[in-house]
Design a protein around this motif. Structure first.
Motif, PDB file in Angstrom:
ATOM      1  N   TRP A 134       0.785  -1.243   0.000  1.00 17.10           N
ATOM      2  CA  TRP A 134       0.000   0.000   0.000  1.00 17.10           C
ATOM      3  C   TRP A 134       0.816   1.293   0.000  1.00 17.10           C
ATOM      4  O   TRP A 134       0.396   2.277  -0.613  1.00 17.10           O
ATOM      5  N   PRO A 135       1.991   1.388   0.660  1.00 22.54           N
ATOM      6  CA  PRO A 135       2.709   2.677   0.629  1.00 22.54           C
ATOM      7  C   PRO A 135       3.088   3.126  -0.785  1.00 22.54           C
ATOM      8  O   PRO A 135       3.234   4.321  -1.040  1.00 22.54           O
ATOM      9  N   GLY A 142      -0.301   4.814 -10.876  1.00 23.65           N
ATOM     10  CA  GLY A 142      -0.188   5.952 -11.778  1.00 23.65           C
ATOM     11  C   GLY A 142       0.746   5.673 -12.946  1.00 23.65           C
ATOM     12  O   GLY A 142       0.427   5.989 -14.106  1.00 23.65           O
ATOM     13  N   LEU A 143       1.901   5.067 -12.654  1.00 26.90           N
ATOM     14  CA  LEU A 143       2.864   4.766 -13.715  1.00 26.90           C
ATOM     15  C   LEU A 143       2.326   3.711 -14.675  1.00 26.90           C
ATOM     16  O   LEU A 143       2.426   3.855 -15.901  1.00 26.90           O
ATOM     17  N   THR A 190       7.147  11.409  -6.469  1.00 26.47           N
ATOM     18  CA  THR A 190       7.187  12.615  -5.644  1.00 26.47           C
ATOM     19  C   THR A 190       6.132  12.515  -4.556  1.00 26.47           C
ATOM     20  O   THR A 190       5.089  11.880  -4.760  1.00 26.47           O
ATOM     21  N   SER A 191       6.396  13.119  -3.421  1.00 27.61           N
ATOM     22  CA  SER A 191       5.439  13.091  -2.312  1.00 27.61           C
ATOM     23  C   SER A 191       4.366  14.166  -2.460  1.00 27.61           C
ATOM     24  O   SER A 191       3.419  14.213  -1.679  1.00 27.61           O
ATOM     25  N   ARG A 192       4.512  15.038  -3.463  1.00 26.25           N
ATOM     26  CA  ARG A 192       3.572  16.139  -3.651  1.00 26.25           C
ATOM     27  C   ARG A 192       2.595  15.842  -4.782  1.00 26.25           C
ATOM     28  O   ARG A 192       2.950  15.184  -5.764  1.00 26.25           O
ATOM     29  N   GLU A 193       1.363  16.369  -4.638  1.00 27.44           N
ATOM     30  CA  GLU A 193       0.345  16.151  -5.655  1.00 27.44           C
ATOM     31  C   GLU A 193       0.372  17.233  -6.732  1.00 27.44           C
ATOM     32  O   GLU A 193      -0.245  17.074  -7.783  1.00 27.44           O
ATOM     33  N   THR A 194       1.070  18.328  -6.479  1.00 31.15           N
ATOM     34  CA  THR A 194       1.186  19.390  -7.478  1.00 31.15           C
ATOM     35  C   THR A 194       2.347  19.092  -8.419  1.00 31.15           C
ATOM     36  O   THR A 194       3.307  18.410  -8.053  1.00 31.15           O
ATOM     37  N   PRO A 233       1.287  10.812  -5.199  1.00 25.73           N
ATOM     38  CA  PRO A 233       0.624   9.970  -4.193  1.00 25.73           C
ATOM     39  C   PRO A 233      -0.865   9.759  -4.437  1.00 25.73           C
ATOM     40  O   PRO A 233      -1.465   8.870  -3.837  1.00 25.73           O
ATOM     41  N   ASN A 234      -1.497  10.564  -5.324  1.00 23.71           N
ATOM     42  CA  ASN A 234      -2.922  10.400  -5.607  1.00 23.71           C
ATOM     43  C   ASN A 234      -3.188   9.511  -6.817  1.00 23.71           C
ATOM     44  O   ASN A 234      -4.325   9.395  -7.274  1.00 23.71           O
TER      45      ASN A 234
END
Length: 271
Positions: A134-135, A142-143, A190-194, A233-234
Motif C-alpha cells: 500500500w505505501p 499511476g505509472l 514525488t510526495s507532492r500532488e502538485t 501519491p494520488n
C-alpha cells in the motif's frame, strides 16, 4: 527476429561493471580497469548552489532521514512494478508477433509488432501483475496506468545499463515508442500532488541526455524523444515529453555538466 542493433541493445540488459567502494564515494570499473562515475552522482555534484543549499537545509530537518528512506522504498517498488509490466508485456507481444509473423524492422534497426499487439500485451501484463504494497500502490498505479493508456506503442528494453567512455554510467528505465518516436524514459516519484516546476525537472532531463548519449555510443541507437514520468501519491502522473530538438539540448547540457564534474574531480571538490 533479431538484428545487429537489437543484439547490441540486448547486451545492455546485464550490468557489466563492478562496484568500487574503496574511495570517498562509489565508482564503477570495467574489466580493463576504466573508472565510471554514477550519472546521479554527477548530477548531484554539478547542481546549482541554490539547489545544493536547499537540499542541505532539508537534510537538517527533523525526520528527513526517514522521509528519504520512505521515498527510496516507494521509488524502488514503483520501478519494480513498471519493470514487471514492461518485461511481461514485451514477452507477450513477442510471442504473439512470432506466432502471426507480424514483426516489422524499421530504419533504426529495431523490430516492432503491431501497435495493437503492444497495447493488448501491456493491459494483459498489468492485469496479472503482483499486488503492490500500500505505501507504493498509488505510485505504481499511476505509472502503469500511463503505460497502458495507449501512449506506449512498442517496448524495446526496460532497466538496461548504459556507460560511456566519457566516464559515466547508469541504468535507464525504458526504451519505448511513443507518438514522438523512439523514446528514452525515466520514472520518478514525488510526495507532492502538485506538478513540479520546469526548473526542477532539469536534472531529470539531463539524466535522459546522459542515457541517450551512452545508448548511441554503446548500441548505435539515436533516440527521437524523451519522457519523464513522475508518479504522485494520488495515483496521477506529471508527464514531461521531450522532443528530438530538446533531447539534443539535454545531451549538450549533460556534456557540459560531465566536463564540469571532471574539473571538480581534479580540484578535489567532488563530495
Amino acid at each position: 527476429m533479431t538484428t545487429d542493433t537489437q543484439d547490441a541493445l540486448a547486451s545492455l540488459r546485464q550490468w557489466q561493471l563492478e562496484q568500487d567502494n574503496s574511495g570517498r564515494f562509489r565508482v564503477y570499473r570495467d574489466q580493463h580497469g576504466q573508472i565510471y562515475h554514477s550519472v546521479t552522482h554527477i548530477l548531484k555534484n554539478t547542481a546549482p548552489q541554490s539547489q545544493k543549499d536547499a537540499l542541505e537545509r532539508w537534510s537538517q530537518r527533523a525526520g528527513s532521514g526517514l522521509e528519504r528512506d520512505l521515498a527510496c522504498d516507494r521509488g524502488t517498488v514503483a520501478h519494480e512494478h513498471c519493470e514487471y509490466v514492461l518485461k511481461t508485456a514485451a514477452k507477450l507481444a513477442r510471442q504473439s508477433a512470432n506466432k502471426k509473423g507480424s514483426w516489422k524492422v524499421w530504419d533504426d534497426g529495431l523490430a516492432r509488432p503491431p501497435k495493437a499487439v503492444t497495447n493488448w500485451a501491456l493491459k494483459k501484463a498489468k492485469e496479472g501483475s503482483p499486488k503492490v504494497a500500500w505505501p507504493a500502490r498509488e505510485y505504481a498505479r499511476g505509472l502503469s496506468d500511463w503505460l497502458v493508456s495507449g501512449s506506449v506503442t512498442a517496448i524495446h528494453a526496460s532497466e538496461f545499463s548504459v556507460s560511456s567512455d566519457e566516464g559515466f554510467a547508469g541504468t535507464a528505465d525504458a526504451l519505448i515508442d511513443t507518438a514522438l518516436g523512439l523514446t528514452i524514459c525515466d520514472f520518478k516519484t514525488t510526495s507532492r500532488e502538485t506538478d513540479k516546476p520546469e526548473a526542477w525537472l532539469k536534472d531529470h532531463q539531463d539524466q535522459l541526455g546522459a542515457y541517450s548519449l551512452a545508448l548511441r555510443e554503446r548500441a548505435g541507437i539515436r533516440v527521437s524523444a524523451g519522457a519523464v514520468v513522475i508518479a504522485k501519491p494520488n495515483g496521477n502522473v506529471q508527464l514531461r515529453m521531450l522532443s528530438e530538438l530538446e533531447m539534443r539540448g539535454c545531451e549538450a547540457r549533460w556534456t557540459e555538466r560531465n566536463n564540469l564534474y571532471k574539473e571538480m574531480l581534479l580540484s578535489g571538490e567532488v563530495m
